[in-house]
Design a protein around this motif. Structure first.
Motif, PDB file in Angstrom:
ATOM      1  N   GLN A   1      72.078  30.400  74.054  1.00 60.43           N
ATOM      2  CA  GLN A   1      71.335  31.606  73.695  1.00 60.43           C
ATOM      3  C   GLN A   1      70.586  32.159  74.896  1.00 60.43           C
ATOM      4  O   GLN A   1      70.467  33.374  75.054  1.00 60.43           O
ATOM      5  N   GLU A   2      70.070  31.267  75.743  1.00 61.92           N
ATOM      6  CA  GLU A   2      69.365  31.707  76.945  1.00 61.92           C
ATOM      7  C   GLU A   2      70.309  32.473  77.866  1.00 61.92           C
ATOM      8  O   GLU A   2      69.970  33.545  78.384  1.00 61.92           O
TER       9      GLU A   2
ATOM     10  N   SER B   1      71.178  35.839  76.289  1.00 64.78           N
ATOM     11  CA  SER B   1      70.041  36.748  76.405  1.00 64.78           C
ATOM     12  C   SER B   1      69.956  37.332  77.812  1.00 64.78           C
ATOM     13  O   SER B   1      69.652  38.517  77.987  1.00 64.78           O
TER      14      SER B   1
ATOM     15  N   ASN C   1      69.868  35.336  69.088  1.00 66.46           N
ATOM     16  CA  ASN C   1      69.170  34.700  70.212  1.00 66.46           C
ATOM     17  C   ASN C   1      67.689  34.562  69.891  1.00 66.46           C
ATOM     18  O   ASN C   1      66.887  35.435  70.181  1.00 66.46           O
TER      19      ASN C   1
ATOM     20  N   THR D   1      65.117  31.016  72.807  1.00 69.48           N
ATOM     21  CA  THR D   1      65.099  31.190  74.250  1.00 69.48           C
ATOM     22  C   THR D   1      63.701  30.857  74.752  1.00 69.48           C
ATOM     23  O   THR D   1      62.748  30.773  73.976  1.00 69.48           O
TER      24      THR D   1
END
Length: 159
Positions: free
Chosen positions: A14-15, A18, A74, A77
């Motif tokens: 997800q990081e 993003s 997301n 994060t």
């Protein structure tokens, strides 16, 4: 994965997604702002609403980033896990909006300086409330999408 310092879940996938979303948004904003400056230099020589296109472009890119992050779920994060930093960012941003509005009205209408408080306080509270409301809805929508993606992944694994 757990971070041993603060025991919060950070998802590297997800990081990374993003950061990809942010890259798309920055490329979009740079392109649109360059186009806007060229159009203003050629078409509009003097306009009372001089910065409206830039504000519209900035808002479009902000919403694009939010929509992309929500679509992909997301939520876990580093930025979203640091709630204290987010709250401080919202408070200082709201204060900056209130002060800029008050100083602009002071210079434009020549109010007494004490009337700046009449503008700063409501603008601060209004923009802070909007930011917190947007953050709340973002987190709820991203969590809902993440749950849907997880349920879909579980059904795919069962097959």
């Amino acid at each position: 994965m757990f971070n041993k310092n603060n025991h919060k879940i950070i998802d590297e996938r997800q990081e990374l997604q993003s950061l990809k979303n942010m890259k798309i948004c920055w490329l979009t904003i740079i392109s649109l702002l360059a186009l806007s400056i060229m159009i203003q230099a050629v078409v509009f020589t003097v306009s009372p609403l001089y910065y409206i296109p830039e504000v519209a472009i900035l808002l479009i890119v902000c919403f694009l980033n939010i929509i992309l992050d929500i679509r992909q779920g997301n939520l876990y994060t580093k930025e979203m896990q640091n709630k204290k930093f987010n709250l401080l960012l919202y408070v200082f941003s709201s204060l900056a909006v209130g002060l800029m509005t008050a100083v602009g009205n002071y210079l434009k209408y020549d109010f007494p300086p004490i009337f700046m408080l009449v503008i700063v306080i409501p603008m601060f509270l209004f923009t802070l409330a909007l930011m917190l409301l947007c953050d709340y809805f973002y987190r709820k929508a991203a969590q809902k999408r993440l749950n849907k993606l997880n349920a879909q992944a579980e059904t795919d694994d069962d097959l």
